[in-house]
Design a protein around this motif. Structure first.
Motif, PDB file in Angstrom:
ATOM      1  N   SER A 226      -3.906   1.290   4.523  1.00  0.00           N
ATOM      2  CA  SER A 226      -4.658   0.124   4.980  1.00  0.00           C
ATOM      3  C   SER A 226      -5.479   0.451   6.222  1.00  0.00           C
ATOM      4  O   SER A 226      -5.021   1.164   7.122  1.00  0.00           O
ATOM      5  CB  SER A 226      -3.703  -1.015   5.311  1.00  0.00           C
ATOM      6  OG  SER A 226      -4.396  -2.006   6.039  1.00  0.00           O
ATOM      7  N   VAL A 227      -6.696  -0.096   6.250  1.00  0.00           N
ATOM      8  CA  VAL A 227      -7.543   0.083   7.435  1.00  0.00           C
ATOM      9  C   VAL A 227      -6.947  -0.578   8.678  1.00  0.00           C
ATOM     10  O   VAL A 227      -7.273  -0.207   9.801  1.00  0.00           O
ATOM     11  CB  VAL A 227      -8.956  -0.496   7.196  1.00  0.00           C
ATOM     12  CG1 VAL A 227      -9.715   0.349   6.192  1.00  0.00           C
ATOM     13  CG2 VAL A 227      -8.885  -1.935   6.740  1.00  0.00           C
ATOM     14  N   ASP A 228      -6.086  -1.560   8.463  1.00  0.00           N
ATOM     15  CA  ASP A 228      -5.506  -2.247   9.630  1.00  0.00           C
ATOM     16  C   ASP A 228      -4.747  -1.283  10.536  1.00  0.00           C
ATOM     17  O   ASP A 228      -4.723  -1.449  11.752  1.00  0.00           O
ATOM     18  CB  ASP A 228      -4.579  -3.378   9.167  1.00  0.00           C
ATOM     19  CG  ASP A 228      -5.352  -4.487   8.481  1.00  0.00           C
ATOM     20  OD1 ASP A 228      -6.537  -4.662   8.809  1.00  0.00           O
ATOM     21  OD2 ASP A 228      -4.770  -5.162   7.620  1.00  0.00           O
TER      22      ASP A 228
ATOM     23  N   SER B 209       0.838  -1.196   0.000  1.00  0.00           N
ATOM     24  CA  SER B 209       0.000   0.000   0.000  1.00  0.00           C
ATOM     25  C   SER B 209       0.876   1.249   0.000  1.00  0.00           C
ATOM     26  O   SER B 209       2.065   1.207   0.336  1.00  0.00           O
ATOM     27  CB  SER B 209      -0.988  -0.017   1.154  1.00  0.00           C
ATOM     28  OG  SER B 209      -0.360  -0.412   2.328  1.00  0.00           O
TER      29      SER B 209
END
Lengths: 416, 289, 350
Positions: free
Chosen positions: A238-240, A184
């Motif tokens: 990233s949503v993480d 990403s």
């Protein structure tokens, strides 16, 4: 029978002697450093003890800054607080305000260290005109770039990464070229970086001078809008990393992310992970060039005996001294706080071989301290949820920040 | 005189232990819930029911009650049904069953934090193994911990995985206490397996079921660690349990008065639930097997 | 009416001993068969194999002329009563009795009507709504029988159904079971270790030992013509005395013969001819005394009318009626013809 008695007597004499030897001053010191930085700290403690035979520093790794605060809360009413403690630079205000920390102004006035410290380093320890902590590890956020990922994405030449647009565009290029391969563009900014990006947009969360709450100021809102858009609108972060801030950093270290904005305290491990692919740049200057000063300093609990306080201050002064600071700086990547640090051979050597490390030092010219009244602790603890909701696109940014500002003002009225 | 004192002396050590670690904290907490305190100052001014008023009028509190209740309503029956089904299979004393029992019990003795950390990586959206596996089958990625609906299910799954081994072991003990003759009799009389399970096994393990129901409801309302590690109550409060809110208010926002008020309310709620269960179910439990 | 044919039944457990060594038996429809033997003889295993609760290692089981080795218990047309009754503690008497019908999908009204009918037969109708915990041992036993009867099965299997009852109740229930058998008319296989039950109830008795069928015959035949020493010693109370024939005064037959003397075939007198014995133990049973006497031929147990003797320590004179003795091969234990009996041709009476 007689022999047994003799041995018992000898043993107890020995025990007496041992306790007499340990009747030196012991300073219980809680800190947050483990792993490599923990080892560097242990080295500094050992040198201090060697130089001060009468003082024993009982250094204990408690956990992160939050863990220390939590444990301190439990320890203070139980009268089991330590003598010295590492406190994050925005969160000691509450403890100073409630009289838990000792005023170190007189110590510092009498200490030549006072003139050796950089101005910013002096300033972060002052709350309401008094000095409560002496910085130990200082940091600012910087922009880390994985040049190999950039090259793979067709950016052999690293483009200018000064404005929000430039950063977004580079992240989009990485995402477009390498997203399929699980890479990403950028790590979702952690809270420290978020604060830095707000400052880079010429705003703040709380004005460090006036104490005015700026959470709903237009530039703050704009900065959050941009940060949240990286995740839910442009999909380059990233949503993480939103639900677990360390995930973004860990992914960057694993070579899965093009850029990350994070504390200089991550320099050493980033360098270890990425080697020559690591490039360190200053934080962006979108509307202004400014970066927050983070990290922590050491304070002394007001409950300790005078003699212990004296010994603890001796250690604090030693740890902030040029020699210790140079070792700390070279070993961890945290910024120098002492003007003489760079003259120390070990620091000079580190600067020579690691051009990345100097970025942080250069950024010091625009670095500024952050507010530290009691409400900051509340605000920082509450900000995570608001950010999550905004970054995941679950709540509108303007509305969220307007609510948050209202709540923070109410809390300020309640606690200050 | 001595003989009259003996029983009291015998229970004294245990009573002292429970008092120090249970009764005194409960009373202290109840006392603090009427005061304002931030841990740091010596003064703890009395504020009456102000803390309760604040808690009961906060949407965060009611959200956490709702989330916790949903969590309990789903996870408790899920645990009990899975546990009795698996236990019925594992009750036999053969090698594969013994090995499986051990394997299933392992999570119960593993650190919850470690489990939660591992699962939060497994369920990571971009870096997680589960989404990688889905991608391998050509399925789109799932926002496990970011989607407010899914996040609660993930928490339920992890918590069930962690607790199930214990439930299974208790159920195995309960099933083993049922006389095998009853099954032989049903076998001869013509029982279809599920019918016998429903009419014989289920009623006869009711004491076990009731025990597990009581403790798993309490556990469900006290769930904390998995949530704290995996979502910290997020996203947007979707997994914010009562105890997580309590911890946040008490220990990160320094409001021990409100935190204690939540603790007291939770305590009252759990007592009420226990009484309700005893009234409704307790009588139907058949203890003689 | 359903007969049972067992052909060369063998049973062994993996990693375990063989418990049945080829048992064959043909049970007639409507017959009351008691399988008797000491514990561990394999009688319960045999019963559970007929029920289908245990699998056959070898051999064939046929019920009603149909091979059932592979047939599930529920499809074997059997009802079974267990030693501890196996009542469902959470169900009422009514539900317990009708549960077998419920499992077979019989409608509620119909099965309850049947339960009430059976309960009336067993005098259980006042207790229909009680749970087993509130019943006495005898009542529970009746519920267990009721459950089997409600099913209308062709074969009833009973595994030591009376062993948990006290003696008085046991005697009463024996008669009741026998009466029920006559009324219901089903084939009944009954396992017990109690020889009194076997003798008093059975049409035919199967005596088992160590997984072998010793003898399968009517009670009278088994009592009068036991096939071997074991059967002879197992049935009859007090048990038969065994002496070496050559130790008997007046014996004229072969040498390696063991004689079996039932206690009532030895007469006793305060003095006189015959075997001299000393009374070491005297038990009163009511009208009779059981005397244990030390003699040159070994210890002998005899029954004698009361008031004829004083008791322990006394020296008495014993006269065994050798013509009524059973003769066995000392080495194998197998039955032999008694040479004296053949000459006098005295009819054997039970």
């Amino acid at each position: 029978m007689f022999d047994t008695l003799k041995i018992a007597a000898a043993t107890s004499l020995l025990a007496l002697a041992a306790s007499a030897a340990s009747a030196e001053t012991t300073v219980e010191f809680w800190h947050s450093f483990s792993g490599d930085s923990g080892e560097v700290l242990d080295g500094i403690v050992a040198e201090f003890e060697a130089a001060n035979p009468g003082i024993d520093i009982d250094a204990q790794h408690i956990g992160n800054y939050n863990d220390i605060v939590t444990k301190l809360q439990a320890a203070i009413p139980a009268r089991r607080a330590p003598d010295a403690v590492i406190m994050e630079v925005t969160r000691y205000g509450l403890f100073a305000d409630r009289g838990v920390l000792t005023d170190l102004t007189a110590y510092l006035e009498a200490d030549p260290l006072k003139d050796e410290l950089f101005d910013f380093a002096r300033e972060v320890g002052i709350y309401q005109g008094k000095n409560f902590i002496v910085p130990f590890n200082s940091s600012t956020p910087v922009l880390y770039v994985n040049t190999k990922i950039f090259a793979d994405a067709g950016m052999e030449e690293i483009p200018s990464l000064t404005t929000f647009d430039e950063i977004l565009s580079a992240a989009q290029t990485v995402q477009a070229e390498l997203g399929e391969a699980g890479i990403s563009g950028i790590a979702a900014p952690g809270q420290f970086a978020r604060w830095g990006l707000i400052m880079a947009n010429d705003s703040d969360l709380i004005d460090s001078v006036s104490g005015e709450i700026l959470i709903d100021a237009p530039n703050t809102v704009e900065a959050y809008q941009w940060m949240a858009s990286l995740v839910h609108e442009h999909g380059v972060a990233s949503v993480d990393g939103v639900t677990k801030e360390n995930n973004g950093r860990d992914a960057f270290l694993a070579g899965k992310v093009g850029m990350m904005m994070n504390s200089t305290g991550n320099y050493r491990r980033s360098k270890t992970a990425l080697g020559d692919d690591l490039l360190v740049l200053p934080m962006p200057c979108n509307k202004a060039c400014a970066a927050p000063i983070g990290g922590a300093g050491i304070g002394i609990l007001s409950t300790s005996e005078q003699e212990v306080k004296d010994a603890a201050y001796k250690f604090i002064s030693f740890a902030a001294g040029a020699e210790s600071n140079a070792k700390w700086f070279a070993g961890t990547g945290y910024m120098p706080i002492n003007k003489n640090t760079k003259d120390q051979p070990v620091a000079a050597e580190a600067l020579e071989g690691e051009p990345g490390i100097s970025v942080a030092i250069e950024q010091l010219s625009v670095a500024r301290g952050r507010p530290r009244p009691p409400v900051v602790t509340w605000m920082r603890a509450s900000e995570y949820d608001k950010w999550q909701a905004m970054a995941l696109g679950q709540r509108d940014v303007t509305e969220t920040l307007s609510d948050f500002a209202t709540q923070t003002r109410a809390e300020e009225a309640r606690t200050n | 005189m001595t003989s009259r004192l003996t029983p009291y002396l015998l229970i004294a050590p245990l009573l002292a232990f429970i008092a120090v670690f249970t009764y005194i904290p409960i009373l202290t907490s109840a006392n603090l819930s009427f005061r304002e305190w931030d841990f740091l100052t010596d003064a703890k001014p009395w504020v009456g029911t102000e803390n309760y008023r604040l808690v009961l009028s906060s949407s965060e509190f009611w959200n956490s009650v709702k989330v916790t209740a949903i969590f309990a309503l789903i996870s408790v029956p899920l645990r009990l049904v899975l546990a009795i089904a698996i236990a019925s299979y594992l009750v036999r004393e053969a090698l594969p069953q013994r090995l499986l029992r051990g394997a299933l019990f392992l999570p119960s003795v593993t650190s919850t934090v470690a489990i939660a950390v591992v699962f939060s990586w497994l369920f990571a959206t971009d870096y997680g193994v589960i989404n990688a596996a889905l991608a391998w089958f050509g399925l789109p990625k799932v926002y496990w911990l970011q989607d407010p609906q899914l996040a609660l299910w993930v928490i339920i799954l992890v918590n069930t995985w962690k607790q199930l081994g214990y439930d299974i072991v208790i159920y195995i003990a309960g099933l083993q206490a049922i006389s095998p003759d009853l099954y032989d009799a049903a076998d001869v009389d013509g029982g279809k397996r599920f019918h016998v399970f429903r009419r014989v096994t289920v009623p006869l393990v009711m004491p076990t079921t009731y025990f597990l129901l009581v403790i798993s409801v309490i556990e469900a309302f006290q769930v904390f660690t998995v949530v704290d590690v995996m979502t910290r109550g997020g996203p947007a409060g979707a997994t914010d349990m009562v105890v997580n809110l309590l911890y946040r208010i008490g220990f990160t926002l320094f409001d021990i008065g409100q935190g204690s008020a939540i603790a007291v309310l939770l305590f009252i709620l759990l007592i009420a639930l226990a009484v309700f269960k005893a009234r409704v179910l307790g009588r139907k439990v058949h203890y003689e097997a | 009416m359903t007969g049972i044919a067992l052909t060369d039944i063998r049973k062994s457990y993996s990693n375990g001993p063989q418990v049945l060594h080829g048992v064959s038996m043909s049970i007639q429809p409507g017959e009351f068969v008691v399988i008797v033997g000491p514990s561990g003889c394999g009688k319960s295993t045999l019963l559970r194999m007929i029920a289908g609760l245990e699998a056959c290692t070898e051999g064939e089981i046929a019920i009603g002329g149909r091979r059932v080795n592979e047939v599930a218990p529920r499809d074997r047309d059997i009802a079974m009563i267990f030693q501890n009754y196996a009542l469902y503690p959470h169900m009422t008497v009514r539900e317990n009795i009708s549960f077998g019908l419920e499992l077979r999908g019989v409608k509620r009204a119909e099965r309850h009507a049947r339960a009430e009918e059976v309960a009336r037969m067993l005098h259980l109708d006042p207790y229909l709504d009680r749970k087993p915990g509130a019943l006495s041992g005898g009542q529970r036993q009746r519920v267990a029988m009721g459950r089997a009867m409600a099913r209308d099965a062709g074969v009833f299997l009973m595994d030591e159904p009376l062993s948990n009852l006290d003696n008085a109740l046991r005697v009463e229930m024996r008669a009741e079971i026998k009466a029920l058998h006559r009324k219901v008319g089903a084939t009944l296989v009954y396992v017990t270790h109690d020889q009194t039950e076997a003798l008093s109830m059975a049409d035919r008795i199967a005596v088992m030992k160590d997984g072998h069928l010793q003898q399968f015959d009517t009670p009278a035949a088994i009592y009068d013509r036991p096939a071997n020493c074991f059967v002879a010693g197992f049935l009859g109370q007090p048990p038969m005395n065994f002496v070496l024939a050559r130790d008997m005064p007046g014996w004229t037959g072969g040498k390696d013969i063991t004689l079996g003397l039932r206690p009532d075939t030895i007469s006793v007198a305060p003095s006189g001819e015959g075997l001299q014995g000393r009374v070491v133990l005297s038990e009163m049973t009511g009208s009779d005394l059981i005397l244990h006497c030390e003699t040159d031929a070994g210890r002998l147990v005899i029954t004698a009318p009361r008031h004829r003797l004083d008791g322990v320590g006394e020296t008495v004179s014993l006269r065994p009626n050798l013509t009524r003795a059973h003769a066995f091969d000392t080495a194998t234990g197998a039955r032999l013809d008694n040479p004296l009996q053949a000459r006098t041709a005295e009819p054997a009476l039970a």
